[in-house]
Design an enzyme around this catalytic site. Sequence first.
Site, short mmCIF file in Angstrom:
data_model
loop_
_atom_site.label_atom_id
_atom_site.label_comp_id
_atom_site.label_asym_id
_atom_site.label_seq_id
_atom_site.Cartn_x
_atom_site.Cartn_y
_atom_site.Cartn_z
N THR A 18 56.08 -155.93 -41.99
CA THR A 18 57.06 -156.46 -42.94
C THR A 18 58.19 -155.47 -43.18
O THR A 18 58.11 -154.29 -42.85
CB THR A 18 56.38 -156.81 -44.27
OG1 THR A 18 55.82 -155.64 -44.85
CG2 THR A 18 55.29 -157.86 -44.07
N ASP A 19 59.25 -155.98 -43.80
CA ASP A 19 60.40 -155.15 -44.14
C ASP A 19 60.40 -154.84 -45.64
O ASP A 19 59.44 -155.16 -46.35
CB ASP A 19 61.70 -155.83 -43.70
CG ASP A 19 61.94 -157.18 -44.37
OD1 ASP A 19 61.29 -157.48 -45.40
OD2 ASP A 19 62.79 -157.94 -43.86
N ALA A 20 61.48 -154.25 -46.14
CA ALA A 20 61.57 -153.85 -47.54
C ALA A 20 61.53 -155.05 -48.49
O ALA A 20 61.19 -154.90 -49.66
CB ALA A 20 62.83 -153.03 -47.77
N GLY A 22 59.47 -157.47 -48.09
CA GLY A 22 58.09 -157.96 -48.11
C GLY A 22 57.82 -159.13 -47.19
O GLY A 22 56.79 -159.79 -47.31
N VAL A 23 58.75 -159.40 -46.29
CA VAL A 23 58.55 -160.49 -45.32
C VAL A 23 58.53 -159.91 -43.90
O VAL A 23 58.96 -158.78 -43.68
CB VAL A 23 59.64 -161.58 -45.44
CG1 VAL A 23 59.57 -162.27 -46.78
CG2 VAL A 23 61.02 -161.01 -45.20
#
Length: 149
Positions: A18-20, A22-23
Amino acid sequence: MTSAPWLELSRTVRFSDTDAAGVMHFQQLLGWCHQAWEESLERYGLTAGSVFPGGRREQPSVALPIVHCHADYRAPVQVGDKLLIRLKPERLDPSSFVVNSQVLLNEQLVASGCLRHVAIDANSRRRCALPDGVDRWLEASSLGRIQPL
């Protein structure tokens, strides 16, 4: 019609996927599609070393580079999501094929990806026929679906 068991693979989304926000980070999808294809070949009975260079066995005489890919994102995918990746391979001609992937969360399509491969002779780098094992995998994967010759 349900897919053959080697065409449906499970994946749980991990924090590192995930990225910052949250996905799922966008670049993960095509990697998952390729990993699902590799696992599908193994489940079908083809070892990685018989298909991909760099294995511990003899080097394949045919390489299968990806010449086109694309991905579509339809809904957020988050940490802990249990995904089903459904592969829909299709032979395009005697030397190329595409692996379309549908990524489902609770039977909802959340993403899809496409990897198009062309067979080339590993030494001359010229287009050639697909390796027998991959050709058999494609044929078995299309049983029940009409494909042009």
